[in-house]
Every structure is written in structure tokens, then in C-alpha cells.
Design a protein around this motif. Structure first.
Motif, mmCIF file in Angstrom:
data_model
loop_
_atom_site.group_PDB
_atom_site.id
_atom_site.type_symbol
_atom_site.label_atom_id
_atom_site.label_comp_id
_atom_site.label_asym_id
_atom_site.label_seq_id
_atom_site.Cartn_x
_atom_site.Cartn_y
_atom_site.Cartn_z
ATOM 1 N N ALA B 267 -1.878 -9.047 -2.602
ATOM 2 C CA ALA B 267 -1.230 -10.256 -2.077
ATOM 3 C C ALA B 267 -1.038 -10.132 -0.568
ATOM 4 O O ALA B 267 -0.924 -11.129 0.138
ATOM 5 C CB ALA B 267 0.130 -10.462 -2.745
ATOM 6 N N GLY B 268 -1.092 -8.910 -0.060
ATOM 7 C CA GLY B 268 -0.773 -8.655 1.355
ATOM 8 C C GLY B 268 0.678 -8.227 1.411
ATOM 9 O O GLY B 268 1.545 -8.912 0.864
ATOM 10 N N TYR B 269 0.951 -7.088 2.072
ATOM 11 C CA TYR B 269 2.321 -6.591 2.125
ATOM 12 C C TYR B 269 3.260 -7.657 2.661
ATOM 13 O O TYR B 269 2.974 -8.306 3.659
ATOM 14 C CB TYR B 269 2.427 -5.348 3.034
ATOM 15 C CG TYR B 269 1.756 -4.133 2.473
ATOM 16 C CD1 TYR B 269 1.844 -3.814 1.121
ATOM 17 C CD2 TYR B 269 1.016 -3.296 3.296
ATOM 18 C CE1 TYR B 269 1.226 -2.685 0.623
ATOM 19 C CE2 TYR B 269 0.398 -2.170 2.801
ATOM 20 C CZ TYR B 269 0.499 -1.871 1.459
ATOM 21 O OH TYR B 269 -0.104 -0.750 0.966
ATOM 22 N N GLY B 270 4.378 -7.832 1.996
ATOM 23 C CA GLY B 270 5.403 -8.729 2.523
ATOM 24 C C GLY B 270 5.359 -10.132 1.938
ATOM 25 O O GLY B 270 6.340 -10.860 2.006
ATOM 26 N N VAL B 271 4.231 -10.510 1.348
ATOM 27 C CA VAL B 271 4.123 -11.857 0.757
ATOM 28 C C VAL B 271 5.035 -11.930 -0.463
ATOM 29 O O VAL B 271 5.802 -12.868 -0.657
ATOM 30 C CB VAL B 271 2.668 -12.154 0.366
ATOM 31 C CG1 VAL B 271 2.588 -13.477 -0.411
ATOM 32 C CG2 VAL B 271 1.778 -12.194 1.608
ATOM 33 N N CYS B 272 4.936 -10.901 -1.267
ATOM 34 C CA CYS B 272 5.683 -10.797 -2.513
ATOM 35 C C CYS B 272 6.710 -9.691 -2.293
ATOM 36 O O CYS B 272 6.368 -8.631 -1.759
ATOM 37 C CB CYS B 272 4.628 -10.386 -3.551
ATOM 38 S SG CYS B 272 5.179 -10.179 -5.209
ATOM 39 N N LEU B 273 7.968 -9.900 -2.616
ATOM 40 C CA LEU B 273 8.956 -8.831 -2.451
ATOM 41 C C LEU B 273 8.687 -7.715 -3.465
ATOM 42 O O LEU B 273 8.172 -7.962 -4.555
ATOM 43 C CB LEU B 273 10.370 -9.376 -2.638
ATOM 44 C CG LEU B 273 10.848 -10.391 -1.596
ATOM 45 C CD1 LEU B 273 12.323 -10.724 -1.826
ATOM 46 C CD2 LEU B 273 10.657 -9.850 -0.175
ATOM 47 N N HIS B 274 9.085 -6.499 -3.098
ATOM 48 C CA HIS B 274 8.784 -5.351 -3.959
ATOM 49 C C HIS B 274 9.329 -5.547 -5.377
ATOM 50 O O HIS B 274 8.610 -5.352 -6.362
ATOM 51 C CB HIS B 274 9.339 -4.067 -3.335
ATOM 52 C CG HIS B 274 9.115 -2.834 -4.167
ATOM 53 N ND1 HIS B 274 7.844 -2.370 -4.459
ATOM 54 C CD2 HIS B 274 9.978 -1.996 -4.797
ATOM 55 C CE1 HIS B 274 7.950 -1.285 -5.228
ATOM 56 N NE2 HIS B 274 9.230 -1.033 -5.448
ATOM 57 N N GLY B 275 10.579 -5.955 -5.488
ATOM 58 C CA GLY B 275 11.176 -6.116 -6.814
ATOM 59 C C GLY B 275 10.495 -7.210 -7.620
ATOM 60 O O GLY B 275 10.378 -7.096 -8.853
ATOM 61 N N GLU B 276 10.061 -8.252 -6.934
ATOM 62 C CA GLU B 276 9.322 -9.309 -7.634
ATOM 63 C C GLU B 276 8.041 -8.737 -8.229
ATOM 64 O O GLU B 276 7.703 -9.007 -9.400
ATOM 65 C CB GLU B 276 9.012 -10.459 -6.665
ATOM 66 C CG GLU B 276 10.264 -11.192 -6.174
ATOM 67 C CD GLU B 276 10.008 -12.131 -4.994
ATOM 68 O OE1 GLU B 276 10.944 -12.860 -4.633
ATOM 69 O OE2 GLU B 276 8.875 -12.122 -4.440
ATOM 70 N N ALA B 277 7.347 -7.939 -7.433
ATOM 71 C CA ALA B 277 6.116 -7.311 -7.925
ATOM 72 C C ALA B 277 6.420 -6.344 -9.069
ATOM 73 O O ALA B 277 5.662 -6.248 -10.044
ATOM 74 C CB ALA B 277 5.415 -6.585 -6.777
ATOM 75 N N VAL B 278 7.550 -5.640 -8.970
ATOM 76 C CA VAL B 278 7.920 -4.693 -10.031
ATOM 77 C C VAL B 278 8.202 -5.446 -11.334
ATOM 78 O O VAL B 278 7.790 -5.012 -12.421
ATOM 79 C CB VAL B 278 9.142 -3.836 -9.614
ATOM 80 C CG1 VAL B 278 9.723 -3.078 -10.805
ATOM 81 C CG2 VAL B 278 8.757 -2.870 -8.502
ATOM 82 N N ALA B 279 8.892 -6.588 -11.248
ATOM 83 C CA ALA B 279 9.194 -7.363 -12.460
ATOM 84 C C ALA B 279 7.893 -7.787 -13.151
ATOM 85 O O ALA B 279 7.739 -7.618 -14.369
ATOM 86 C CB ALA B 279 10.042 -8.586 -12.103
ATOM 87 N N ILE B 280 6.955 -8.305 -12.367
ATOM 88 C CA ILE B 280 5.667 -8.711 -12.946
ATOM 89 C C ILE B 280 4.932 -7.478 -13.484
ATOM 90 O O ILE B 280 4.350 -7.507 -14.570
ATOM 91 C CB ILE B 280 4.821 -9.462 -11.891
ATOM 92 C CG1 ILE B 280 5.559 -10.719 -11.418
ATOM 93 C CG2 ILE B 280 3.445 -9.819 -12.446
ATOM 94 C CD1 ILE B 280 5.028 -11.299 -10.099
ATOM 95 N N GLY B 281 5.016 -6.375 -12.709
ATOM 96 C CA GLY B 281 4.365 -5.133 -13.134
ATOM 97 C C GLY B 281 4.956 -4.597 -14.438
ATOM 98 O O GLY B 281 4.238 -4.050 -15.290
#
Lengths: 372, 372
Positions: B267-281
Motif C-alpha cells: 500500500a506504501g508506508y503510511g497509507v494504512c496505519l500499522h494497527g489497521e494492517a494488523v487487524a486485516i492481517g
């Protein structure tokens, strides 16, 4: 298999130093491949970081041995010289490591002098927060000093070794045969650190050096193995007592170095070789010790004789206290602004001395502008 | 004085975590100055590295307390956002530290979120080969995750956290009051890591979360202190068992993260917050676990319910396996090219699973492009 020449005793971070000599036919009484396997364990990818000057010789030999062990090798060449210990060079290495699929199972192998060892060591310490690491020093200076003890790092503009970490290798491999092609100036520079060990903690070795600088200058393998072994033993003893420079003991290795770093920084990195600066720094430290009434004037005479026999420089015409003092004030051994030096008590014994008056430091620097 | 909320048990590197709440009048039941003195010891110079977003609030408060302790403070401000975890920003910090007379007795104080903590932590670990270090996390994510456990580092282009070191702080200071001004999106992002601890090793806490996401969203101080304490205890237990990620145990903290890193990188660093990515992950990992027949479909339902109650995203429309798989292959948890994942067995228990078939990974990614 054979026993390593020295075991550096650091608990779970202990490691062997092999000191050996390749024969004319390329064979070696100790086998690199089995020593590597024994110390490093399983390895399928190595990042070989080497000095451009030995690309076709030692680095090539090491690469062939690793390839023969079915290890994939990523080759990273570093330009010779202190200027390679830079953030820019480190960044290039990090990116190359990433691009070549380096992961936590990879092993960094440093082949070259102190510059490559320090740089590659910090790359190993920091990439994915720490990779296994093997040192193959190819200069006398790196064999007896920088490859042993786990200090890794790079320079900042205006500060030598300002960034780095303590990161111990899995093994150090020293083949004195690589010294046969080392330029005289580099070899002589390395002798400064060898002689330093005699002054700081091995009086018996200092006596031996008095009689053997000639055989060493001729690169006699037996004399070289003895001098390198005694030097590494000396360093290993000190490092084992104070791995992370917390008790103050390890600081004795910096005899002459507070001055030397200031000489190197004001002359411009690379103008003066490190060992040359250390030799001059040792002379400054001895003069300061005499001025502080810590040691007799005869110590300076003895030290001068051995450094001179090794053909090391003893004076620096441009020595300028006004330029050197501000650099010394930034030295890592400085405790909140107070100048501290390692000064000799007698051959084989030195102390960390705090609160040294600036005027005595200036006098010691000025006294080393010329032979009196 | 009061007892710390948690003691992270790492032998000589043990340290306290204080979890407290400032009152409306600015007073605090625990005194920062005496906690600092107790954990850090003598200090006359601090390098305060802080996020620009909290320059006038928390960073300013910390600076005033330090100044009141007669500590000289060098202030280094870092722009908000993941792009600050760069070599360039690190180099700027190193040079500023050198220029401000930072030496081995100086202490680095990181005030901000995970970006500042990771960056400042690596600066502390590497400057003069290691300085003492204090973490003052100001976001939920950094309070429950990055400030605990000693991982520090920066990103390379194409590789998150590729460079860094394990460097433990002297203490972590958490004031839940700083969360009252944290933007909602950042607060919600932090909840992903909180919920993660319930899934990976604390089923009782997971049950508590089912009933308390509401109070947490309202930033109720008692609920916050409880959730942060349970999260930090969870992390401290895991880290104490496997400080340097050698036994594999520590890897459980990366539940959802192999996917998350690939989401962030593509997504490109910073587009998606880390925790948001973790939830999807985490959702991808749960689906993969079900596909591998390691856990029942009900686990995904339970996890979905809690993540949803916390208002976290559960899908990523642009999820593209062709882009994500190559990134996952470079992940630090990869052992020589084989994909490995932390997958759930049941709520409160996960395992590191090697040799996961790529087609199942692709299926898990594709299933999280939309809610079915």
C-alpha cells in the motif's frame, strides 16, 4: 581437528581465533572450511564483504572455499580506506543485503583490514537486528586489534567510530601468509598496536619485541605468529574482563589513542595511517605520564627505541593543540567534559588518569612536533 | 516510592514499566522524576527525541521535568509518520547528537509513538555503541507494543524494520492521560495489538475485551490501565522467554504481522496505519488457520466480533497476492525461502507453522478483499 590458537572467553559469546600460515602450495595446517563449520554451524548464504585491494587474492580464495561448501555467496566490495567507514557506504551495504535475500540465517564474512571489519561488523550487528559474523583480517593492524573484541562501527563527519555496536564474531581467522603482500607502510603501521600491548600489559612481550623487530619486518612466519598470538592474547584478556567498556579496564587498550584520534581527525581521515597516529600518540602519552610524574623518563626512551626500530613515525610537525583539544573533548572516554588519558606507570602497566590539566596535554603535544 | 506496574524480567537488562494516569491538575500518583532517577541513575545530559505532533504537550512536559532535575536537554524533533524511520533521519539524529556533545553518560529519552521509539531506540543503541534509553510512549500502539521488548530499528526502501538492534530501555513510562488527545484513528489502530494479545496467549483477557471495547473507546482511565497492563504483561512474558527471537517463542507476537507488513509495503508506508494492517492481517491469519484445519471457524467469528466492536477495518479491497507474496518472502521470519506464519489453534493459543502452501496463503488474502 586442530585446537584454535586462542579462545576469547565471553561466556555464550566466546569464540576462537585461529592464527596459522598457509604454505607455498596454498595448503594450510588448519582447514578453513571445517573451522568455519565448527564455529558458525549451518549456513547456506554468506555475505562476503571485502576490501577492493584484496578482491583477487584473499577474498577470492575465501569465496571459493565457501562456494565449495555449497554456500551461496553475495559479494560486496568496499573501496580501500577510512572514508568507507561512512553512513553512505553502510547504507549501500544494507540495501545490497536486502536486495540479495539476506535473512537471519545468513552469515557476514569480513575479509580485509580494520575498515572492512568495523563496517561489515556493524552491518552484521544491525541487519535484521543481528547476523552471525566471521572476521578474516588481512592486515597486521586488524589481526592484532580491530578483529578481536567485538567493537564495530563507522565514523561521522568530525567523530571517529561514533556509531556502532559491540558485536562479537563467531570466529576470527588469521593467515599470516596474507601479510607477505601487505605494503610496508601498512605493515609498519600495524606494529604500533603490537608494541602497544607490550607497554600496556605484557612487559615480557615488550622485551621480546626489543630483539625481534628485525625478524618481524622481514615477515618471518614464526615471529609473526608469535607476535600476533601474544597481541591477541593480551587483547582477549582485557576484553574478557570488560567486554562493554563499563569497568574502565578495557580503556587501557586506548593507550595513545585519545591523541591518535585527534591527530587523525585534524590531519583529515586517511592522511595519516591509524598505527602511525597511535605511535605518535603513544609518545605524547608517555611524555604526559612523565610530566604527571607517573613514570620515569627511561620509559619514553625504551618506547622510543622499539617504535623507532619498527620504523614508526615519532613526531608530527603539524601537531596543533588548538585543533586537537576540541576533538579530544568529544572522545568517548571523556566523562562529562573532563579529559582522561591512559598513562604509563612502567612498561607493562598503565592507568586511566582523570582530571589531567590542559596545559600538560598541550605541552605533551608540542613536545612531539620534533625530536628534541 | 510506588512499585512499578510491571517488571520486565531480563536479568541484568530488567526494567520497570509504569502505567499511570495524570490528574486534571497535572499531578500524577507516581512521580516521573523519582522513577527516572531510580531506573536511570545519575544523568546530567538527556537527548529528548520527540514526535512533532506532541512537541507542545507531552514532550514539553518531559523537558520541563528533566530541566528541573538539572539535566541539560538536547531537543530533537522528528516529523510524524513512518517515513521518519529512515536512514536519512537516523543520520540527522546521529549528527545532532555528536554536535551537542552527547557522550556515553548521556541518556536518550524517546517521547512519541512507535516511529519515534524505534528510531530513537536505535540511535541510543548505536551512538558510541550504546546509550541508556527511556521510553515515554504517547500512542496506544506504542504503549502496548513497540515500547516494550527492546526491538529498535528503521526501514529500508522495500523492507520494514530491516535494520536495528535489540536494545532494552532503562524504563518505560506510560501515562494514559496522553491518550485523551490521540486522534480516533490512531487509538483504534492501537486496539488491534491489544486484541492480538487476547488471541495469542490470554483468553481471559480476550473475554474481558468482549465486554469492554466500549469503555476503552471512551478512553475510560481504569479500562485503559487494565488493557495496557494486561497487554504489556503479555508481551513481557513472551519477551522474557525469548529476548532475541532465537527460540521461536517471541515470533507469536507477530500474529497477523507477516500479512500486515506485506499490506503496508504494497500500500506504501503510511497509507494504512500499522494497527489497521494488523487487524486485516489477523483476519487473513485466522482464515489461513481454518484452511489449514488448525482452528475452528468459530475462532474467526469471535475475532471478527471484537475487532469490529473496536471499529477496526477487516478487509482490504486492493489486497493483491501477486504483490504481497514477494514481500512476505523477504520477511525476517522466513527461514531460507520457506513461508512461515503464526496461526491460531484456539483463542489464547497460537503456533509458528512452517511450510504453508502458497495457494492457501493466496486464498486467505483473497478472502479478505471483502466481507463475505
Amino acid at each position: 581437528m586442530a585446537s584454535p590458537s586462542i579462545e576469547v572467553a565471553l561466556g555464550e559469546r566466546s569464540y576462537p581465533i585461529w592464527i596459522t600460515t598457509s604454505q607455498a602450495d596454498g595448503s594450510n595446517p588448519v582447514d578453513f572450511a571445517s573451522s568455519f563449520q565448527d564455529s558458525v554451524g549451518s549456513c547456506s548464504h554468506a555475505v562476503l564483504i571485502h576490501d577492493a585491494a584484496i578482491a583477487d587474492t584473499v577474498a577470492n580464495q575465501v569465496e571459493r572455499v565457501l562456494a565449495g561448501m555449497n554456500i551461496r555467496v553475495t559479494n560486496i566490495q568496499v573501496p580501500s580506506g577510512e572514508t568507507s567507514k561512512s553512513v553512505a557506504q553502510l547504507e549501500t551495504i544494507w540495501n545490497t543485503m536486502l536486495g540479495s535475500g539476506t535473512d537471519r540465517q545468513s552469515v557476514v564474512v569480513a575479509v580485509g583490514g580494520g575498515v572492512v571489519g568495523d563496517l561489515a561488523g556493524f552491518a552484521a550487528a544491525s541487519f535484521t537486528r543481528g547476523l552471525r559474523f566471521v572476521q578474516v583480517p588481512t592486515t597486521l593492524l586488524s589481526m592484532v586489534d580491530s578483529s578481536v573484541g567485538g567493537k564495530t562501527g563507522i565514523n561521522l563527519p568530525g567523530g571517529k567510530n561514533m556509531v556502532g555496536s559491540f558485536w562479537q564474531p563467531q570466529m576470527v581467522w588469521i593467515d599470516t601468509q596474507t601479510l607477505s603482500t601487505l605494503p610496508d607502510r601498512d605493515f609498519i603501521s600495524g606494529m604500533a598496536e603490537v608494541i602497544k600491548y607490550g607497554v600496556i600489559e605484557d612487559a615480557e612481550f615488550f622485551s621480546w619485541l626489543k630483539d625481534n623487530t628485525g625478524s618481524l619486518a622481514e615477515r618471518n612466519p614464526d615471529a609473526l605468529r608469535h607476535a600476533i598470538t601474544r597481541s591477541c592474547e593480551s587483547k582477549a584478556r582485557v576484553v574478557a574482563e570488560d567486554e562493554r567498556e563499563t569497568s574502565g579496564r578495557r580503556a587501557i587498550l586506548n593507550y595513545g589513542h585519545t591523541f591518535a584520534h585527534a591527530i587523525e581527525a585534524t590531519a583529515g581521515y586517511g592522511v595519516c595511517l591509524h598505527g602511525e597516529a597511535v605511535a605518535i600518540g603513544m609518545q605524547m602519552a608517555a611524555r604526559l605520564g612523565i610530566d604527571m610524574e607517573l613514570c620515569p623518563p627511561s620509559l619514553l626512551e625504551e618506547q622510543t627505541a622499539v617504535l623507532e626500530a619498527a620504523k614508526l613515525p615519532l613526531v608530527w610537525k603539524e601537531a596543533d593543540p588548538d585543533q586537537m583539544l576540541p576533538v579530544m573533548a568529544r572522545d568517548k572516554k571523556v566523562a562529562h567534559g573532563k579529559l582522561r588519558f591512559i598513562l604509563p606507570n612502567r612498561i607493562g602497566d598503565v592507568s586511566l588518569v582523570g582530571d589531567v590539566p590542559a596545559e600538560k596535554v598541550i605541552r605533551a603535544i608540542e613536545a612531539c612536533r620534533s625530536m628534541n
